[in-house]
Motif scaffolding. Structure first.
Motif, PDB file in Angstrom:
ATOM      1  N   ASN A 258     -50.252 -37.690  12.999  1.00 31.64           N
ATOM      2  CA  ASN A 258     -49.705 -38.716  13.889  1.00 31.64           C
ATOM      3  C   ASN A 258     -50.141 -40.124  13.494  1.00 31.64           C
ATOM      4  O   ASN A 258     -49.350 -41.071  13.552  1.00 31.64           O
ATOM      5  N   ARG A 259     -51.386 -40.304  13.089  1.00 34.06           N
ATOM      6  CA  ARG A 259     -51.828 -41.629  12.644  1.00 34.06           C
ATOM      7  C   ARG A 259     -51.026 -42.061  11.418  1.00 34.06           C
ATOM      8  O   ARG A 259     -50.642 -43.225  11.285  1.00 34.06           O
ATOM      9  N   ALA A 260     -50.748 -41.120  10.532  1.00 28.00           N
ATOM     10  CA  ALA A 260     -49.962 -41.428   9.342  1.00 28.00           C
ATOM     11  C   ALA A 260     -48.529 -41.790   9.706  1.00 28.00           C
ATOM     12  O   ALA A 260     -47.897 -42.626   9.042  1.00 28.00           O
ATOM     13  N   ARG A 261     -47.988 -41.198  10.771  1.00 31.81           N
ATOM     14  CA  ARG A 261     -46.637 -41.560  11.214  1.00 31.81           C
ATOM     15  C   ARG A 261     -46.591 -43.034  11.624  1.00 31.81           C
ATOM     16  O   ARG A 261     -45.622 -43.734  11.356  1.00 31.81           O
ATOM     17  N   MET A 262     -47.644 -43.493  12.301  1.00 34.59           N
ATOM     18  CA  MET A 262     -47.694 -44.899  12.677  1.00 34.59           C
ATOM     19  C   MET A 262     -47.714 -45.801  11.445  1.00 34.59           C
ATOM     20  O   MET A 262     -47.020 -46.824  11.392  1.00 34.59           O
ATOM     21  N   LEU A 263     -48.501 -45.417  10.444  1.00 32.35           N
ATOM     22  CA  LEU A 263     -48.651 -46.260   9.258  1.00 32.35           C
ATOM     23  C   LEU A 263     -47.377 -46.278   8.421  1.00 32.35           C
ATOM     24  O   LEU A 263     -46.950 -47.336   7.947  1.00 32.35           O
ATOM     25  N   THR A 264     -46.767 -45.118   8.226  1.00 26.33           N
ATOM     26  CA  THR A 264     -45.526 -45.079   7.439  1.00 26.33           C
ATOM     27  C   THR A 264     -44.399 -45.794   8.173  1.00 26.33           C
ATOM     28  O   THR A 264     -43.584 -46.486   7.566  1.00 26.33           O
ATOM     29  N   GLY A 265     -44.352 -45.638   9.512  1.00 24.70           N
ATOM     30  CA  GLY A 265     -43.315 -46.296  10.301  1.00 24.70           C
ATOM     31  C   GLY A 265     -43.471 -47.805  10.299  1.00 24.70           C
ATOM     32  O   GLY A 265     -42.491 -48.542  10.176  1.00 24.70           O
ATOM     33  N   SER A 266     -44.715 -48.270  10.416  1.00 23.71           N
ATOM     34  CA  SER A 266     -44.961 -49.711  10.404  1.00 23.71           C
ATOM     35  C   SER A 266     -44.597 -50.311   9.042  1.00 23.71           C
ATOM     36  O   SER A 266     -43.969 -51.375   8.976  1.00 23.71           O
ATOM     37  N   TRP A 299     -40.692 -44.048  16.935  1.00 25.65           N
ATOM     38  CA  TRP A 299     -40.192 -45.033  15.973  1.00 25.65           C
ATOM     39  C   TRP A 299     -39.968 -46.390  16.633  1.00 25.65           C
ATOM     40  O   TRP A 299     -40.310 -47.434  16.073  1.00 25.65           O
ATOM     41  N   GLN A 300     -39.397 -46.373  17.834  1.00 25.14           N
ATOM     42  CA  GLN A 300     -39.163 -47.660  18.505  1.00 25.14           C
ATOM     43  C   GLN A 300     -40.486 -48.286  18.965  1.00 25.14           C
ATOM     44  O   GLN A 300     -40.594 -49.513  19.027  1.00 25.14           O
ATOM     45  N   TRP A 301     -41.478 -47.463  19.269  1.00 25.49           N
ATOM     46  CA  TRP A 301     -42.787 -48.006  19.639  1.00 25.49           C
ATOM     47  C   TRP A 301     -43.382 -48.773  18.464  1.00 25.49           C
ATOM     48  O   TRP A 301     -43.810 -49.914  18.600  1.00 25.49           O
ATOM     49  N   VAL A 302     -43.376 -48.161  17.286  1.00 22.62           N
ATOM     50  CA  VAL A 302     -44.020 -48.807  16.145  1.00 22.62           C
ATOM     51  C   VAL A 302     -43.187 -49.978  15.629  1.00 22.62           C
ATOM     52  O   VAL A 302     -43.732 -50.965  15.123  1.00 22.62           O
ATOM     53  N   ALA A 303     -41.865 -49.898  15.791  1.00 28.97           N
ATOM     54  CA  ALA A 303     -40.996 -50.989  15.335  1.00 28.97           C
ATOM     55  C   ALA A 303     -41.059 -52.195  16.258  1.00 28.97           C
ATOM     56  O   ALA A 303     -40.795 -53.321  15.836  1.00 28.97           O
ATOM     57  N   PRO A 307     -39.441 -49.017  24.509  1.00 33.61           N
ATOM     58  CA  PRO A 307     -40.191 -49.113  25.756  1.00 33.61           C
ATOM     59  C   PRO A 307     -41.681 -48.988  25.490  1.00 33.61           C
ATOM     60  O   PRO A 307     -42.104 -48.260  24.589  1.00 33.61           O
ATOM     61  N   ASP A 308     -42.457 -49.723  26.266  1.00 35.19           N
ATOM     62  CA  ASP A 308     -43.915 -49.624  26.165  1.00 35.19           C
ATOM     63  C   ASP A 308     -44.364 -49.822  24.718  1.00 35.19           C
ATOM     64  O   ASP A 308     -45.289 -49.169  24.239  1.00 35.19           O
ATOM     65  N   ALA A 309     -43.673 -50.690  23.993  1.00 34.07           N
ATOM     66  CA  ALA A 309     -43.829 -50.761  22.541  1.00 34.07           C
ATOM     67  C   ALA A 309     -45.081 -51.516  22.118  1.00 34.07           C
ATOM     68  O   ALA A 309     -45.612 -52.351  22.845  1.00 34.07           O
ATOM     69  N   SER A 310     -45.512 -51.195  20.894  1.00 36.44           N
ATOM     70  CA  SER A 310     -46.528 -52.013  20.245  1.00 36.44           C
ATOM     71  C   SER A 310     -45.897 -53.361  19.930  1.00 36.44           C
ATOM     72  O   SER A 310     -44.782 -53.417  19.408  1.00 36.44           O
ATOM     73  N   PRO A 311     -46.534 -54.467  20.262  1.00 40.58           N
ATOM     74  CA  PRO A 311     -45.938 -55.778  19.951  1.00 40.58           C
ATOM     75  C   PRO A 311     -45.612 -55.887  18.463  1.00 40.58           C
ATOM     76  O   PRO A 311     -46.348 -55.364  17.623  1.00 40.58           O
ATOM     77  N   PHE A 312     -44.523 -56.579  18.159  1.00 50.76           N
ATOM     78  CA  PHE A 312     -44.099 -56.650  16.762  1.00 50.76           C
ATOM     79  C   PHE A 312     -45.174 -57.256  15.872  1.00 50.76           C
ATOM     80  O   PHE A 312     -45.321 -56.880  14.714  1.00 50.76           O
TER      81      PHE A 312
END
Length: 382
Positions: A258-266, A299-303, A307-312
């Motif tokens: 899951n941590r890697a999903r955040m990094l690859t998505g970002s 995907w929309q969170w990291v992008a 909703p409830d997203a990580s700030p760009f």
């Protein structure tokens, strides 16, 4: 299904409800057709803890932010998990059955199917064993270990939950018992189960979650469609060790940390300025635990568009993240040197163990960050 009904003489068809728009449309059509044929068609609540229309804000709307959603349901009674029936009466005559091997369900994976098969844990018994081992040995450290890339620190149950081989309710009660036993990571585990519910809650109330920018002001953002940089990303050839390791992990195992999903998505959406839907579609192709609601929300969170997203402006730096969560480099070493990756990938990629990855990132971290932030400012200015 109609042929099977005719062959068996069934008078009732039952299934578990799903909540994403196209799933609901399909199931509604099936239910109407079966009832038209004079059959009883019934669906049941089993895929999530709380059905989306049962969780409302004080003003009667749906939740758009996770933390209030969690607070509203954490003390609810989810009901006990049902026990398996002690006996199932056999029919006088069993219907004819195909040999599942003849269906060749892994045909599209070609040679990759045998590689991924080594890493899957299929069926109810495997799922229950996974849950039991996690509760007994790993949940205590879950809050910290789930982010460590080289550590088997999670439950691993995402694929089993996706296919209904275990219920969210069973996981919830196991987590509750662990919390009663004083296991430190139990509360975090329960929150992750509810995070999955939150994804289906949002997909039900805002169907655009899975197909469009959840926040419409992101429609003006200059993300690129599919492109050559995205293709290098898919092939694990970006020149960034942790990103490439993660993209190779998913091709071998069908899953990704899951941590890697955040990094690859970002990296894809911000440094490579590529639309999150390109990445979401790729994950739909290669993940065996793919869930349309959870993956779209992730995907929309990291992008930044969801909703409830990580700030760009929160742009992950893959290198510093790797140093923090893979300090000894074991995760990167394992997957960058994996020979199985070259057995699983399409031959058309023309990659082999001797193929060199880029010696430098295809888009530098500082360069990509600056470009992304400038595009963000321009979007707001426009």
């Amino acid at each position: 299904m109609r042929d099977l009904v005719a062959e068996t003489g069934a008078d009732t068809v039952i299934w578990n409800r799903l909540y994403v728009a196209d799933e609901r449309a399909r199931d509604t059509e099936v239910k109407e057709a079966l009832r038209h044929d004079g059959l009883a068609a019934r669906s049941f609540h089993a895929h999530v803890l709380f059905e989306p229309w049962t969780v409302e804000t004080k003003t009667g709307g749906f939740y758009k932010v996770y933390t209030p959603f969690w607070k509203s349901v954490r003390d609810r009674d989810v009901g006990s998990a049902l026990t398996a029936p002690s006996a199932v009466k056999a029919p006088v005559e069993w219907p004819a059955s195909d040999d599942l091997a003849d269906w060749d369900l892994g045909r599209a994976m070609r040679r990759g199917a045998d590689v991924v098969a080594e890493h899957v844990h299929v069926g109810e018994k495997a799922a229950q064993a996974r849950l039991g081992a996690f509760i007994a040995h790993r949940i205590d450290d879950y809050a910290e270990a789930r982010d460590a890339l080289a550590v088997d620190g999670t439950s691993g149950l995402s694929e089993n939950l996706t296919y209904g081989e275990i219920s969210a309710r069973s996981c919830w009660w196991a987590g509750q018992r662990a919390m009663d036993d004083g296991k430190r990571g139990a509360d975090t585990f329960l929150k992750e189960i509810v995070w999955r519910d939150f994804a289906h809650h949002l997909a039900y109330h805002t169907p655009r979650l899975t197909t469009e920018n959840w926040k419409s002001d992101w429609d003006a953002f200059p993300w690129r469609g599919d492109n050559s940089d995205a293709e290098a990303w898919r092939r694990g050839c970006t020149g960034l060790d942790v990103v490439d390791a993660a993209m190779r992990e998913v091709y071998v195992t069908g899953r990704m940390h899951n941590r890697a999903r955040m990094l690859t998505g970002s990296y894809l959406t911000k440094h490579l300025m590529t639309d999150w839907k390109v990445g979401c579609d790729w994950f739909a192709d290669v993940l065996i635990d793919w869930d349309p609601a959870s993956n779209a929300m992730g995907w929309q969170w990291v992008a930044g568009s969801g909703p409830d997203a990580s700030p760009f402006f929160r742009i992950f730096n893959p290198e510093t993240q790797a140093e923090k969560f893979d300090k000894a480099g074991r995760y990167r070493d394992r997957w960058l040197s994996s020979k199985d990756f070259f057995e699983a990938i399409p031959r058309s990629w023309e990659l082999d163990p001797g193929s060199a990855r880029p010696s430098a990132p295809i888009v530098g971290l500082s360069e990509g960050r600056t470009r992304a932030l400038e595009a963000y400012k321009q979007r707001d200015a426009g």
